[in-house]
Design a protein around this motif. Structure first.
Motif, PDB file in Angstrom:
ATOM      1  N   ALA A  70       0.861  -1.190   0.000  1.00 26.23           N
ATOM      2  CA  ALA A  70       0.000   0.000   0.000  1.00 26.23           C
ATOM      3  C   ALA A  70       0.891   1.232   0.000  1.00 26.23           C
ATOM      4  O   ALA A  70       1.924   1.270   0.680  1.00 26.23           O
ATOM      5  CB  ALA A  70      -0.909   0.003   1.230  1.00 26.23           C
ATOM      6  N   THR A  71       0.473   2.227  -0.785  1.00 28.07           N
ATOM      7  CA  THR A  71       1.204   3.489  -0.880  1.00 28.07           C
ATOM      8  C   THR A  71       0.191   4.627  -0.882  1.00 28.07           C
ATOM      9  O   THR A  71      -1.020   4.398  -0.828  1.00 28.07           O
ATOM     10  CB  THR A  71       2.035   3.577  -2.180  1.00 28.07           C
ATOM     11  N   LYS A  72       0.686   5.842  -1.023  1.00 35.21           N
ATOM     12  CA  LYS A  72      -0.210   6.981  -1.187  1.00 35.21           C
ATOM     13  C   LYS A  72      -0.972   6.820  -2.496  1.00 35.21           C
ATOM     14  O   LYS A  72      -0.493   6.192  -3.441  1.00 35.21           O
ATOM     15  CB  LYS A  72       0.568   8.297  -1.163  1.00 35.21           C
ATOM     16  N   ILE A  73      -2.127   7.421  -2.558  1.00 35.95           N
ATOM     17  CA  ILE A  73      -3.059   7.223  -3.663  1.00 35.95           C
ATOM     18  C   ILE A  73      -2.493   7.664  -5.019  1.00 35.95           C
ATOM     19  O   ILE A  73      -2.815   7.093  -6.052  1.00 35.95           O
ATOM     20  CB  ILE A  73      -4.414   7.923  -3.373  1.00 35.95           C
ATOM     21  N   HIS A  74      -1.615   8.650  -5.043  1.00 33.38           N
ATOM     22  CA  HIS A  74      -1.103   9.174  -6.310  1.00 33.38           C
ATOM     23  C   HIS A  74       0.049   8.354  -6.899  1.00 33.38           C
ATOM     24  O   HIS A  74       0.452   8.581  -8.032  1.00 33.38           O
ATOM     25  CB  HIS A  74      -0.657  10.631  -6.130  1.00 33.38           C
ATOM     26  N   ASN A  75       0.570   7.380  -6.175  1.00 39.23           N
ATOM     27  CA  ASN A  75       1.686   6.580  -6.681  1.00 39.23           C
ATOM     28  C   ASN A  75       1.223   5.593  -7.749  1.00 39.23           C
ATOM     29  O   ASN A  75       0.086   5.127  -7.729  1.00 39.23           O
ATOM     30  CB  ASN A  75       2.373   5.824  -5.545  1.00 39.23           C
ATOM     31  N   SER A  76       2.129   5.262  -8.656  1.00 45.26           N
ATOM     32  CA  SER A  76       1.831   4.329  -9.740  1.00 45.26           C
ATOM     33  C   SER A  76       1.708   2.903  -9.212  1.00 45.26           C
ATOM     34  O   SER A  76       2.235   2.572  -8.145  1.00 45.26           O
ATOM     35  CB  SER A  76       2.949   4.356 -10.779  1.00 45.26           C
ATOM     36  N   PHE A  77       1.037   2.074 -10.000  1.00 44.99           N
ATOM     37  CA  PHE A  77       0.926   0.657  -9.671  1.00 44.99           C
ATOM     38  C   PHE A  77       2.320   0.040  -9.728  1.00 44.99           C
ATOM     39  O   PHE A  77       3.119   0.355 -10.611  1.00 44.99           O
ATOM     40  CB  PHE A  77      -0.021  -0.052 -10.644  1.00 44.99           C
ATOM     41  N   ILE A  78       2.614  -0.842  -8.803  1.00 42.78           N
ATOM     42  CA  ILE A  78       3.925  -1.477  -8.714  1.00 42.78           C
ATOM     43  C   ILE A  78       3.803  -2.889  -9.275  1.00 42.78           C
ATOM     44  O   ILE A  78       3.115  -3.734  -8.707  1.00 42.78           O
ATOM     45  CB  ILE A  78       4.426  -1.511  -7.249  1.00 42.78           C
ATOM     46  N   THR A  79       4.459  -3.134 -10.401  1.00 39.70           N
ATOM     47  CA  THR A  79       4.387  -4.460 -11.018  1.00 39.70           C
ATOM     48  C   THR A  79       5.483  -5.383 -10.520  1.00 39.70           C
ATOM     49  O   THR A  79       5.357  -6.597 -10.610  1.00 39.70           O
ATOM     50  CB  THR A  79       4.485  -4.361 -12.562  1.00 39.70           C
ATOM     51  N   ASN A  80       6.548  -4.809  -9.979  1.00 40.83           N
ATOM     52  CA  ASN A  80       7.664  -5.601  -9.470  1.00 40.83           C
ATOM     53  C   ASN A  80       8.281  -4.846  -8.300  1.00 40.83           C
ATOM     54  O   ASN A  80       8.554  -3.650  -8.421  1.00 40.83           O
ATOM     55  CB  ASN A  80       8.693  -5.820 -10.580  1.00 40.83           C
ATOM     56  N   LEU A  81       8.529  -5.525  -7.205  1.00 38.54           N
ATOM     57  CA  LEU A  81       9.092  -4.864  -6.021  1.00 38.54           C
ATOM     58  C   LEU A  81      10.454  -4.224  -6.283  1.00 38.54           C
ATOM     59  O   LEU A  81      10.820  -3.271  -5.613  1.00 38.54           O
ATOM     60  CB  LEU A  81       9.218  -5.846  -4.861  1.00 38.54           C
ATOM     61  N   THR A  82      11.178  -4.739  -7.242  1.00 35.60           N
ATOM     62  CA  THR A  82      12.476  -4.127  -7.546  1.00 35.60           C
ATOM     63  C   THR A  82      12.307  -2.705  -8.084  1.00 35.60           C
ATOM     64  O   THR A  82      13.247  -1.919  -8.031  1.00 35.60           O
ATOM     65  CB  THR A  82      13.284  -4.979  -8.551  1.00 35.60           C
ATOM     66  N   TYR A 129       7.623   4.994   2.021  1.00 37.09           N
ATOM     67  CA  TYR A 129       6.948   4.976   0.719  1.00 37.09           C
ATOM     68  C   TYR A 129       5.717   4.074   0.729  1.00 37.09           C
ATOM     69  O   TYR A 129       4.686   4.398   0.160  1.00 37.09           O
ATOM     70  CB  TYR A 129       7.936   4.504  -0.348  1.00 37.09           C
ATOM     71  N   GLY A 130       5.848   2.897   1.374  1.00 35.92           N
ATOM     72  CA  GLY A 130       4.752   1.939   1.367  1.00 35.92           C
ATOM     73  C   GLY A 130       4.854   0.982   2.529  1.00 35.92           C
ATOM     74  O   GLY A 130       5.801   1.023   3.321  1.00 35.92           O
ATOM     75  N   ILE A 131       3.859   0.126   2.628  1.00 39.17           N
ATOM     76  CA  ILE A 131       3.851  -0.933   3.646  1.00 39.17           C
ATOM     77  C   ILE A 131       3.372  -2.216   2.989  1.00 39.17           C
ATOM     78  O   ILE A 131       2.479  -2.195   2.145  1.00 39.17           O
ATOM     79  CB  ILE A 131       2.987  -0.593   4.875  1.00 39.17           C
ATOM     80  N   ILE A 132       3.987  -3.332   3.382  1.00 37.46           N
ATOM     81  CA  ILE A 132       3.601  -4.649   2.869  1.00 37.46           C
ATOM     82  C   ILE A 132       2.959  -5.445   3.994  1.00 37.46           C
ATOM     83  O   ILE A 132       3.500  -5.545   5.092  1.00 37.46           O
ATOM     84  CB  ILE A 132       4.822  -5.395   2.302  1.00 37.46           C
ATOM     85  N   ASP A 133       1.798  -6.001   3.684  1.00 39.47           N
ATOM     86  CA  ASP A 133       1.076  -6.878   4.616  1.00 39.47           C
ATOM     87  C   ASP A 133       0.036  -7.628   3.798  1.00 39.47           C
ATOM     88  O   ASP A 133       0.024  -7.545   2.575  1.00 39.47           O
ATOM     89  CB  ASP A 133       0.420  -6.051   5.734  1.00 39.47           C
ATOM     90  N   SER A 134      -0.871  -8.314   4.464  1.00 35.89           N
ATOM     91  CA  SER A 134      -1.865  -9.118   3.754  1.00 35.89           C
ATOM     92  C   SER A 134      -2.944  -8.237   3.125  1.00 35.89           C
ATOM     93  O   SER A 134      -3.281  -7.164   3.637  1.00 35.89           O
ATOM     94  CB  SER A 134      -2.513 -10.133   4.693  1.00 35.89           C
ATOM     95  N   LEU A 135      -3.474  -8.713   2.019  1.00 36.54           N
ATOM     96  CA  LEU A 135      -4.562  -8.013   1.333  1.00 36.54           C
ATOM     97  C   LEU A 135      -5.742  -7.797   2.276  1.00 36.54           C
ATOM     98  O   LEU A 135      -6.318  -6.705   2.322  1.00 36.54           O
ATOM     99  CB  LEU A 135      -5.006  -8.818   0.107  1.00 36.54           C
TER     100      LEU A 135
END
Length: 187
Positions: A70-82, A129-135
């Motif tokens: 999850a990121t701020k609403i204006h950030n682009s979709f992330i297709t790869n964590l790299t 920038y973001g946080i990773i957790d379960s959907l």
């Protein structure tokens, strides 16, 4: 110990006709410590990782959910964590995601936070920038507190696979495995 894990424990307790006593902890790290030190007998929603299997034994998973960022609403979709480069990414301290992501993506700039709420606040404030957790959990908290400011910006190629865990009690593990499987097939 809420929602689905709470429901499974209640079903197992009723089928065994044995009450379970909830031991409160401050955070996940303390929960892991308590089960390793025999201060409690069961973790009701844990994920097996290579490090954890040295100390704990697990049932097969009863719930799988994708990991997302999850990121701020204006950030682009992330297709790869790299693609996030050296940006700070929050993960909850001692969660399985820390170990899994550190191994698969050693270049990530992971920042451990005490809990998901703290991590989401850091994303909203721009501290990370973001946080990773379960959907399931991120989706719930965004809908409840961050509509219009945060979004799910990508999925991670790993799933959170929740199971029951015990320290070294083979009999208890066997009972949990049998009752969990019967609960899933018999309602």
């Amino acid at each position: 110990h809420v929602e689905i894990s709470h429901d499974y424990i209640d079903i197992i307790a009723s089928k065994l006709n044995v009450p379970f006593k909830l031991i409160s902890t401050k955070n996940w790290e303390q929960s892991l410590t308590y089960v390793k030190e025999h201060r409690c007998d069961i973790l009701s929603s844990a994920m097996s990782t290579p490090t954890r299997t040295f100390d704990l034994k697990f049932t097969t998973p009863y719930f799988n959910t994708p990991l997302v960022i999850a990121t701020k609403i204006h950030n682009s979709f992330i297709t790869n964590l790299t693609d996030v480069g050296d940006k700070k990414i929050a993960v909850v301290k001692a969660y399985a995601a820390v170990e899994l992501l550190s191994y698969k993506y050693p270049q990530l700039n992971l920042i451990e936070v005490d809990n998901l709420k703290d991590g989401l606040k850091k994303v909203a404030s721009g501290e990370v920038y973001g946080i990773i957790d379960s959907l399931a959990t991120i989706g719930y908290h965004i809908q409840k507190n961050y509509i219009g400011s945060l979004k799910i910006s990508g999925t991670i190629d790993k799933e959170l696979q929740l199971a029951f865990a015990v320290k070294d009690d083979e009999i208890l593990l066997s009972i949990l495995k049998k009752k969990k499987n019967r609960s899933l097939t018999n309602g």
